[in-house]
Design an enzyme around this catalytic site. Structure first.
Site, mmCIF file in Angstrom:
data_model
loop_
_atom_site.group_PDB
_atom_site.id
_atom_site.type_symbol
_atom_site.label_atom_id
_atom_site.label_comp_id
_atom_site.label_asym_id
_atom_site.label_seq_id
_atom_site.Cartn_x
_atom_site.Cartn_y
_atom_site.Cartn_z
ATOM 1 C CG ASP A 124 -1.857 -1.191 1.250
ATOM 2 O OD1 ASP A 124 -2.112 -1.747 0.170
ATOM 3 O OD2 ASP A 124 -2.318 -1.558 2.348
ATOM 4 C CE1 TYR A 183 3.788 -6.648 3.390
ATOM 5 C CE2 TYR A 183 3.131 -8.951 3.401
ATOM 6 C CZ TYR A 183 3.265 -7.743 2.741
ATOM 7 O OH TYR A 183 2.865 -7.640 1.424
#
Length: 460
Positions: A124, A183
Protein backbone atom coordinates in the site's frame (compact mmCIF):
# COMPACT_ATOMS: atom_id res chain seq x y z
CA UNK A 1 -17.56 -20.93 -99.95
CA UNK A 2 -18.86 -17.81 -98.27
CA UNK A 3 -20.90 -19.95 -95.84
CA UNK A 4 -17.81 -21.98 -95.02
CA UNK A 5 -15.80 -18.87 -94.28
CA UNK A 6 -18.50 -17.57 -91.92
CA UNK A 7 -18.63 -20.84 -89.98
CA UNK A 8 -14.85 -20.84 -89.68
CA UNK A 9 -14.87 -17.27 -88.38
CA UNK A 10 -17.49 -18.12 -85.69
CA UNK A 11 -15.45 -21.14 -84.58
CA UNK A 12 -12.31 -19.02 -84.39
CA UNK A 13 -14.07 -16.39 -82.20
CA UNK A 14 -15.50 -19.06 -79.88
CA UNK A 15 -12.07 -20.72 -79.51
CA UNK A 16 -10.36 -17.42 -78.67
CA UNK A 17 -13.06 -16.60 -76.08
CA UNK A 18 -12.63 -19.98 -74.40
CA UNK A 19 -8.86 -19.65 -74.26
CA UNK A 20 -9.15 -16.16 -72.71
CA UNK A 21 -11.46 -17.42 -69.91
CA UNK A 22 -9.11 -20.32 -69.24
CA UNK A 23 -6.12 -18.01 -68.89
CA UNK A 24 -8.07 -15.62 -66.57
CA UNK A 25 -9.25 -18.55 -64.43
CA UNK A 26 -5.72 -19.88 -64.15
CA UNK A 27 -4.42 -16.45 -63.16
CA UNK A 28 -7.17 -16.04 -60.56
CA UNK A 29 -6.43 -19.48 -59.15
CA UNK A 30 -2.75 -18.65 -59.02
CA UNK A 31 -3.45 -15.42 -57.14
CA UNK A 32 -5.71 -17.22 -54.62
CA UNK A 33 -3.04 -19.87 -54.01
CA UNK A 34 -0.45 -17.18 -53.45
CA UNK A 35 -2.67 -15.38 -50.94
CA UNK A 36 -3.39 -18.63 -49.10
CA UNK A 37 0.32 -19.37 -49.10
CA UNK A 38 1.00 -15.98 -47.48
CA UNK A 39 -1.58 -16.66 -44.75
CA UNK A 40 -0.05 -20.08 -44.08
CA UNK A 41 3.36 -18.42 -43.91
CA UNK A 42 2.09 -15.88 -41.40
CA UNK A 43 2.52 -13.00 -43.86
CA UNK A 44 -0.87 -11.38 -44.27
CA UNK A 45 -0.92 -8.20 -46.40
CA UNK A 46 0.05 -6.64 -49.66
CA UNK A 47 2.97 -8.06 -51.61
CA UNK A 48 4.39 -4.55 -51.82
CA UNK A 49 5.04 -4.57 -48.07
CA UNK A 50 8.26 -5.77 -46.46
CA UNK A 51 8.98 -9.22 -47.84
CA UNK A 52 11.61 -10.17 -45.24
CA UNK A 53 10.47 -12.85 -42.80
CA UNK A 54 9.58 -11.66 -39.25
CA UNK A 55 12.58 -11.68 -36.92
CA UNK A 56 11.90 -13.65 -33.74
CA UNK A 57 13.71 -12.59 -30.54
CA UNK A 58 14.61 -15.34 -28.12
CA UNK A 59 13.34 -14.56 -24.63
CA UNK A 60 13.64 -16.03 -21.15
CA UNK A 61 11.67 -15.65 -17.91
CA UNK A 62 13.49 -13.79 -15.12
CA UNK A 63 12.90 -12.96 -11.46
CA UNK A 64 13.91 -9.46 -10.31
CA UNK A 65 14.63 -8.92 -6.58
CA UNK A 66 14.23 -5.34 -5.35
CA UNK A 67 13.71 -3.24 -2.24
CA UNK A 68 12.36 0.26 -1.66
CA UNK A 69 11.49 2.91 0.88
CA UNK A 70 7.79 3.46 0.27
CA UNK A 71 7.09 6.75 2.06
CA UNK A 72 7.34 8.77 -1.20
CA UNK A 73 5.16 6.45 -3.29
CA UNK A 74 1.51 5.55 -3.65
CA UNK A 75 2.08 1.82 -3.35
CA UNK A 76 3.68 -0.83 -5.53
CA UNK A 77 1.17 -1.21 -8.35
CA UNK A 78 1.18 1.20 -11.29
CA UNK A 79 -1.84 3.53 -11.36
CA UNK A 80 -2.89 5.00 -14.68
CA UNK A 81 -5.58 7.31 -15.97
CA UNK A 82 -6.12 8.09 -19.65
CA UNK A 83 -2.97 6.16 -20.52
CA UNK A 84 -0.70 8.16 -18.19
CA UNK A 85 0.61 7.57 -14.66
CA UNK A 86 -1.58 9.49 -12.22
CA UNK A 87 0.78 9.20 -9.23
CA UNK A 88 4.30 7.91 -8.52
CA UNK A 89 4.51 4.20 -7.73
CA UNK A 90 7.31 1.64 -7.57
CA UNK A 91 6.22 -0.12 -10.75
CA UNK A 92 5.96 3.12 -12.73
CA UNK A 93 9.63 3.89 -11.99
CA UNK A 94 10.74 0.33 -12.79
CA UNK A 95 8.88 0.33 -16.13
CA UNK A 96 10.30 3.74 -17.04
CA UNK A 97 13.82 2.49 -16.35
CA UNK A 98 13.32 -0.66 -18.43
CA UNK A 99 12.00 1.42 -21.32
CA UNK A 100 14.88 3.90 -21.12
CA UNK A 101 17.35 0.99 -21.29
CA UNK A 102 15.62 -0.39 -24.39
CA UNK A 103 14.62 -3.62 -22.67
CA UNK A 104 10.96 -3.00 -23.52
CA UNK A 105 9.15 -0.83 -26.07
CA UNK A 106 6.90 2.13 -25.16
CA UNK A 107 3.94 -0.06 -26.16
CA UNK A 108 4.97 -2.80 -23.72
CA UNK A 109 5.40 -0.19 -21.02
CA UNK A 110 1.70 0.64 -21.36
CA UNK A 111 0.70 -3.05 -21.34
CA UNK A 112 3.18 -4.77 -18.99
CA UNK A 113 1.18 -7.97 -18.88
CA UNK A 114 2.16 -8.56 -22.51
CA UNK A 115 5.67 -9.43 -21.35
CA UNK A 116 4.34 -11.24 -18.23
CA UNK A 117 5.29 -8.48 -15.79
CA UNK A 118 3.98 -9.60 -12.39
CA UNK A 119 4.68 -8.56 -8.78
CA UNK A 120 4.72 -11.05 -5.88
CA UNK A 121 2.97 -8.76 -3.38
CA UNK A 122 1.09 -5.47 -3.67
CA UNK A 123 2.15 -2.99 -1.00
CA UNK A 124 0.00 0.00 0.00
CA UNK A 125 0.86 3.69 0.09
CA UNK A 126 3.96 4.45 2.23
CA UNK A 127 4.66 0.73 2.79
CA UNK A 128 8.28 -0.37 2.23
CA UNK A 129 9.85 -3.66 1.16
CA UNK A 130 13.31 -5.21 1.32
CA UNK A 131 12.62 -8.39 -0.67
CA UNK A 132 9.97 -7.69 -3.30
CA UNK A 133 9.99 -9.91 -6.42
CA UNK A 134 8.90 -9.23 -10.01
CA UNK A 135 8.76 -11.83 -12.77
CA UNK A 136 8.95 -10.84 -16.45
CA UNK A 137 9.83 -12.14 -19.94
CA UNK A 138 12.95 -10.46 -21.30
CA UNK A 139 15.27 -10.91 -24.33
CA UNK A 140 17.87 -13.59 -23.65
CA UNK A 141 20.55 -11.48 -25.35
CA UNK A 142 20.53 -9.13 -22.34
CA UNK A 143 22.84 -10.56 -19.68
CA UNK A 144 20.53 -9.66 -16.80
CA UNK A 145 21.97 -11.99 -14.10
CA UNK A 146 25.42 -10.42 -14.54
CA UNK A 147 24.88 -6.76 -15.36
CA UNK A 148 21.14 -6.14 -15.13
CA UNK A 149 21.07 -4.79 -11.55
CA UNK A 150 23.77 -2.17 -12.14
CA UNK A 151 22.20 -1.01 -15.40
CA UNK A 152 18.69 -0.52 -14.03
CA UNK A 153 19.85 0.99 -10.73
CA UNK A 154 21.51 3.78 -12.71
CA UNK A 155 18.03 4.74 -13.96
CA UNK A 156 16.15 4.36 -10.64
CA UNK A 157 15.80 6.74 -7.65
CA UNK A 158 18.06 6.08 -4.65
CA UNK A 159 15.14 4.78 -2.56
CA UNK A 160 14.44 1.97 -5.07
CA UNK A 161 17.20 -0.64 -5.48
CA UNK A 162 17.34 -3.79 -7.60
CA UNK A 163 19.51 -6.49 -6.00
CA UNK A 164 19.68 -8.96 -8.85
CA UNK A 165 18.08 -11.08 -11.61
CA UNK A 166 17.77 -14.86 -11.81
CA UNK A 167 16.55 -17.20 -14.54
CA UNK A 168 13.30 -18.97 -13.70
CA UNK A 169 11.13 -21.57 -15.42
CA UNK A 170 9.07 -20.63 -18.47
CA UNK A 171 5.76 -20.66 -16.53
CA UNK A 172 7.03 -19.04 -13.32
CA UNK A 173 4.61 -16.55 -11.75
CA UNK A 174 5.92 -14.33 -8.94
CA UNK A 175 2.57 -14.19 -7.14
CA UNK A 176 1.15 -17.66 -7.71
CA UNK A 177 4.41 -19.52 -7.00
CA UNK A 178 4.92 -17.70 -3.69
CA UNK A 179 4.24 -19.96 -0.67
CA UNK A 180 4.24 -17.28 2.01
CA UNK A 181 5.04 -13.68 2.91
CA UNK A 182 6.64 -12.20 6.02
CA UNK A 183 5.89 -8.63 7.11
CA UNK A 184 7.07 -6.58 10.07
CA UNK A 185 5.45 -3.58 11.74
CA UNK A 186 7.59 -1.18 13.80
CA UNK A 187 5.95 1.31 16.17
CA UNK A 188 6.70 3.26 19.36
CA UNK A 189 5.81 1.37 22.53
CA UNK A 190 3.72 4.23 23.91
CA UNK A 191 1.00 2.95 21.58
CA UNK A 192 0.42 0.23 24.21
CA UNK A 193 0.05 2.60 27.18
CA UNK A 194 -2.76 1.63 29.54
CA UNK A 195 -5.58 4.02 30.54
CA UNK A 196 -3.67 4.96 33.69
CA UNK A 197 -0.35 5.59 31.92
CA UNK A 198 0.94 8.60 30.04
CA UNK A 199 1.17 8.25 26.27
CA UNK A 200 4.52 10.00 25.81
CA UNK A 201 7.98 9.27 24.49
CA UNK A 202 9.10 8.56 28.06
CA UNK A 203 6.89 5.47 28.19
CA UNK A 204 8.64 2.12 28.63
CA UNK A 205 6.81 -1.13 28.03
CA UNK A 206 6.72 -3.86 30.67
CA UNK A 207 7.24 -7.60 30.31
CA UNK A 208 3.62 -8.20 31.29
CA UNK A 209 2.39 -5.96 28.47
CA UNK A 210 4.66 -7.74 25.97
CA UNK A 211 3.20 -11.06 27.12
CA UNK A 212 -0.31 -9.66 26.69
CA UNK A 213 0.52 -8.52 23.14
CA UNK A 214 1.70 -12.02 22.23
CA UNK A 215 -1.48 -13.51 23.68
CA UNK A 216 -3.61 -11.26 21.49
CA UNK A 217 -1.49 -11.87 18.37
CA UNK A 218 -1.64 -15.65 18.89
CA UNK A 219 -5.40 -15.53 18.25
CA UNK A 220 -4.71 -14.61 14.61
CA UNK A 221 -2.84 -17.85 13.90
CA UNK A 222 -4.60 -20.43 11.74
CA UNK A 223 -7.27 -19.95 9.07
CA UNK A 224 -9.91 -17.28 9.72
CA UNK A 225 -12.34 -15.07 7.83
CA UNK A 226 -10.80 -11.60 7.56
CA UNK A 227 -13.82 -9.93 6.00
CA UNK A 228 -13.72 -7.21 8.70
CA UNK A 229 -10.03 -6.52 7.99
CA UNK A 230 -10.34 -5.48 4.34
CA UNK A 231 -12.74 -3.71 1.98
CA UNK A 232 -14.59 -4.43 -1.23
CA UNK A 233 -15.47 -8.02 -0.32
CA UNK A 234 -18.50 -9.81 1.13
CA UNK A 235 -18.43 -12.04 4.17
CA UNK A 236 -19.30 -15.16 2.16
CA UNK A 237 -16.41 -14.82 -0.31
CA UNK A 238 -13.92 -17.64 0.01
CA UNK A 239 -11.07 -15.25 -0.67
CA UNK A 240 -11.64 -13.63 2.74
CA UNK A 241 -10.22 -16.73 4.43
CA UNK A 242 -6.50 -16.35 5.07
CA UNK A 243 -3.95 -18.57 6.79
CA UNK A 244 -1.59 -16.99 9.34
CA UNK A 245 1.46 -19.07 10.26
CA UNK A 246 2.97 -16.92 13.04
CA UNK A 247 2.54 -13.50 14.64
CA UNK A 248 4.65 -12.25 17.56
CA UNK A 249 6.28 -9.18 19.08
CA UNK A 250 10.05 -8.75 19.45
CA UNK A 251 12.17 -7.15 22.13
CA UNK A 252 11.93 -3.38 22.62
CA UNK A 253 14.81 -1.11 21.57
CA UNK A 254 15.64 2.59 21.86
CA UNK A 255 15.96 5.11 19.03
CA UNK A 256 17.51 8.53 19.55
CA UNK A 257 15.33 11.49 18.59
CA UNK A 258 18.00 14.06 17.76
CA UNK A 259 15.49 16.87 17.37
CA UNK A 260 14.04 16.52 20.88
CA UNK A 261 17.23 15.06 22.36
CA UNK A 262 15.50 12.06 23.88
CA UNK A 263 15.39 8.28 23.52
CA UNK A 264 12.14 6.76 22.26
CA UNK A 265 11.34 3.09 22.73
CA UNK A 266 10.20 1.07 19.71
CA UNK A 267 9.10 -2.51 19.17
CA UNK A 268 8.62 -4.68 16.05
CA UNK A 269 5.80 -7.17 15.42
CA UNK A 270 6.46 -9.85 12.78
CA UNK A 271 3.76 -11.81 10.94
CA UNK A 272 4.11 -14.65 8.45
CA UNK A 273 1.15 -15.76 6.38
CA UNK A 274 0.27 -17.50 3.17
CA UNK A 275 -1.13 -14.28 1.68
CA UNK A 276 -2.72 -11.02 2.79
CA UNK A 277 -5.52 -8.78 1.60
CA UNK A 278 -5.68 -5.01 1.23
CA UNK A 279 -5.19 -3.28 4.63
CA UNK A 280 -5.34 -6.64 6.46
CA UNK A 281 -2.11 -6.35 8.49
CA UNK A 282 -2.69 -2.72 9.40
CA UNK A 283 -6.16 -3.56 10.69
CA UNK A 284 -4.84 -6.58 12.58
CA UNK A 285 -2.42 -4.23 14.32
CA UNK A 286 -5.20 -1.70 14.92
CA UNK A 287 -7.39 -4.30 16.60
CA UNK A 288 -4.52 -5.53 18.78
CA UNK A 289 -3.54 -2.01 19.89
CA UNK A 290 -7.16 -1.20 20.76
CA UNK A 291 -7.41 -4.29 22.95
CA UNK A 292 -4.09 -3.76 24.74
CA UNK A 293 -4.98 -0.11 25.41
CA UNK A 294 -8.28 -1.41 26.87
CA UNK A 295 -10.39 0.60 24.44
CA UNK A 296 -11.78 -2.56 22.81
CA UNK A 297 -13.04 -5.64 24.64
CA UNK A 298 -10.82 -8.75 24.34
CA UNK A 299 -13.59 -10.87 22.82
CA UNK A 300 -13.93 -8.46 19.88
CA UNK A 301 -11.05 -10.12 18.02
CA UNK A 302 -12.66 -13.55 17.81
CA UNK A 303 -16.04 -11.97 17.14
CA UNK A 304 -14.56 -10.19 14.11
CA UNK A 305 -13.92 -13.57 12.45
CA UNK A 306 -17.59 -14.61 12.56
CA UNK A 307 -19.44 -11.28 12.35
CA UNK A 308 -21.06 -10.84 8.92
CA UNK A 309 -22.03 -7.24 9.74
CA UNK A 310 -19.14 -4.91 9.06
CA UNK A 311 -17.29 -4.09 12.29
CA UNK A 312 -15.37 -0.88 12.89
CA UNK A 313 -11.76 -2.10 13.00
CA UNK A 314 -9.15 0.70 13.27
CA UNK A 315 -6.47 0.75 10.55
CA UNK A 316 -2.99 1.50 11.90
CA UNK A 317 -0.73 3.91 9.94
CA UNK A 318 1.14 2.41 6.99
CA UNK A 319 4.50 3.98 7.82
CA UNK A 320 5.82 1.14 10.01
CA UNK A 321 4.80 -1.73 7.72
CA UNK A 322 7.61 -3.52 5.87
CA UNK A 323 7.64 -6.52 3.50
CA UNK A 324 10.52 -8.54 4.92
CA UNK A 325 10.68 -11.74 2.87
CA UNK A 326 8.95 -13.83 0.21
CA UNK A 327 8.99 -17.60 0.54
CA UNK A 328 9.39 -19.90 -2.50
CA UNK A 329 10.06 -23.16 -0.68
CA UNK A 330 8.23 -25.45 -3.12
CA UNK A 331 9.81 -23.83 -6.19
CA UNK A 332 13.30 -23.94 -4.63
CA UNK A 333 12.90 -27.62 -3.78
CA UNK A 334 11.84 -28.52 -7.32
CA UNK A 335 13.93 -26.17 -9.48
CA UNK A 336 16.29 -24.23 -7.19
CA UNK A 337 19.33 -26.45 -7.78
CA UNK A 338 18.78 -27.23 -11.46
CA UNK A 339 20.80 -25.23 -13.99
CA UNK A 340 20.28 -22.55 -15.14
CA UNK A 341 17.91 -21.85 -12.23
CA UNK A 342 18.76 -20.81 -8.65
CA UNK A 343 16.85 -20.55 -5.33
CA UNK A 344 14.59 -17.53 -4.90
CA UNK A 345 14.12 -17.51 -1.11
CA UNK A 346 17.83 -16.99 -0.41
CA UNK A 347 19.92 -15.02 -2.92
CA UNK A 348 23.32 -15.54 -1.32
CA UNK A 349 25.58 -13.68 1.09
CA UNK A 350 26.46 -10.75 -1.19
CA UNK A 351 22.85 -9.92 -1.98
CA UNK A 352 21.81 -10.35 1.66
CA UNK A 353 24.46 -7.82 2.71
CA UNK A 354 23.09 -5.29 0.20
CA UNK A 355 19.57 -5.94 1.49
CA UNK A 356 20.57 -5.36 5.12
CA UNK A 357 22.36 -2.15 4.14
CA UNK A 358 19.26 -0.78 2.42
CA UNK A 359 17.06 -1.90 5.33
CA UNK A 360 19.18 -0.24 8.02
CA UNK A 361 20.16 2.94 6.17
CA UNK A 362 17.14 3.74 4.03
CA UNK A 363 14.13 2.03 5.59
CA UNK A 364 14.09 1.20 9.31
CA UNK A 365 15.97 4.28 10.52
CA UNK A 366 14.00 6.44 8.07
CA UNK A 367 10.71 5.00 9.34
CA UNK A 368 11.55 5.83 12.96
CA UNK A 369 12.93 9.26 12.11
CA UNK A 370 9.81 10.07 10.07
CA UNK A 371 7.68 8.87 12.98
CA UNK A 372 9.51 11.27 15.29
CA UNK A 373 8.98 14.18 12.88
CA UNK A 374 5.39 13.56 11.84
CA UNK A 375 4.09 11.87 15.02
CA UNK A 376 1.83 9.74 12.80
CA UNK A 377 1.23 7.12 15.50
CA UNK A 378 0.47 9.77 18.15
CA UNK A 379 -2.02 11.46 15.81
CA UNK A 380 -3.65 8.13 15.04
CA UNK A 381 -3.94 7.33 18.74
CA UNK A 382 -5.58 10.70 19.39
CA UNK A 383 -8.42 9.76 17.03
CA UNK A 384 -8.69 6.16 18.18
CA UNK A 385 -11.53 6.94 20.58
CA UNK A 386 -13.65 8.11 17.62
CA UNK A 387 -14.17 4.49 16.49
CA UNK A 388 -17.29 2.53 17.37
CA UNK A 389 -15.99 -0.09 19.78
CA UNK A 390 -18.15 -2.88 21.17
CA UNK A 391 -20.10 -2.39 24.39
CA UNK A 392 -17.88 -3.55 27.29
CA UNK A 393 -20.89 -5.10 29.02
CA UNK A 394 -21.12 -7.68 26.23
CA UNK A 395 -18.40 -9.79 27.84
CA UNK A 396 -18.80 -8.60 31.41
CA UNK A 397 -15.84 -6.20 31.26
CA UNK A 398 -15.77 -2.95 33.13
CA UNK A 399 -15.64 0.12 30.87
CA UNK A 400 -12.14 1.63 30.85
CA UNK A 401 -12.01 5.31 31.72
CA UNK A 402 -9.18 6.28 29.37
CA UNK A 403 -7.67 9.53 30.65
CA UNK A 404 -4.21 11.01 30.76
CA UNK A 405 -1.93 10.31 33.69
CA UNK A 406 -2.04 13.99 34.67
CA UNK A 407 -5.83 14.01 34.80
CA UNK A 408 -5.77 10.77 36.79
CA UNK A 409 -3.43 12.30 39.39
CA UNK A 410 -5.68 15.36 39.61
CA UNK A 411 -8.68 13.18 40.31
CA UNK A 412 -6.73 11.28 42.95
CA UNK A 413 -5.81 14.59 44.60
CA UNK A 414 -9.45 15.62 44.62
CA UNK A 415 -10.45 12.32 46.17
CA UNK A 416 -7.74 12.72 48.82
CA UNK A 417 -8.99 16.22 49.66
CA UNK A 418 -12.56 14.94 49.86
CA UNK A 419 -11.50 12.15 52.18
CA UNK A 420 -9.69 14.65 54.39
CA UNK A 421 -12.80 16.82 54.64
CA UNK A 422 -14.86 13.83 55.65
CA UNK A 423 -12.25 12.90 58.28
CA UNK A 424 -12.56 16.41 59.73
CA UNK A 425 -16.29 16.05 60.07
CA UNK A 426 -17.14 18.05 57.01
CA UNK A 427 -16.26 21.40 58.72
CA UNK A 428 -15.71 24.32 56.41
CA UNK A 429 -12.13 25.61 56.53
CA UNK A 430 -10.76 29.07 55.91
CA UNK A 431 -9.06 28.02 52.68
CA UNK A 432 -12.28 26.82 51.14
CA UNK A 433 -12.21 23.27 52.53
CA UNK A 434 -8.91 22.06 51.08
CA UNK A 435 -6.93 21.68 54.30
CA UNK A 436 -4.02 24.14 54.10
CA UNK A 437 -4.25 24.22 50.36
CA UNK A 438 -2.61 20.79 49.90
CA UNK A 439 -5.24 19.54 47.52
CA UNK A 440 -5.19 22.71 45.48
CA UNK A 441 -1.40 22.69 45.36
CA UNK A 442 -1.43 19.10 44.20
CA UNK A 443 -3.91 19.92 41.42
CA UNK A 444 -1.84 22.92 40.31
CA UNK A 445 1.30 20.80 40.31
CA UNK A 446 -0.38 18.14 38.22
CA UNK A 447 -1.78 20.72 35.81
CA UNK A 448 1.70 22.19 35.46
CA UNK A 449 3.08 18.70 34.79
CA UNK A 450 0.35 18.19 32.21
CA UNK A 451 1.33 21.41 30.48
CA UNK A 452 4.96 20.31 30.36
CA UNK A 453 4.20 17.01 28.64
CA UNK A 454 1.47 18.65 26.52
CA UNK A 455 -0.82 15.64 26.60
CA UNK A 456 -4.58 16.00 26.83
CA UNK A 457 -7.31 13.41 27.08
CA UNK A 458 -7.77 13.11 23.34
CA UNK A 459 -4.10 12.38 22.63
CA UNK A 460 -3.72 9.56 25.15
Amino acid sequence: FVVGNCMFARLAVRFCSTMTKTVESAASSSNADAALHRVQDGRVGDDNRQKDPKIRVKTSRYAMLLGYQGKNYFGMQVQRGNGADVCPTIESHVLDAMCDLGWITPELKQTPFDFFFQRAARTDKAVSAVRQLISCQMPSAIDLPTAGADLINAKLPDDIRVFGFRRVTRNFHAQKNCDGRTYSYTLPTYAFAKPTELTTSAFRITESTLAEINEVLAQYKGTHNYFNYTSGKSFSERSCHRYIISFEVGKPFLFRDEFRKEDVEFVTCTVKGQSFMLHQIRKMMGMMISIVREMQIPSALKKSFVCADRMDVPKAPGLGLLLERLHYDKYDKQFGNKEPHSPLTNWGEKVEEAIEKLKNEKIVSEVMQTEMQTQSMMMWLSDLNQHNFLDPTDDGSKPAEFVTGAARMAKEAERAASAEREANGGEEMEDGGRGEGEGEAAVDEVQQEGNEVKVDEKSS
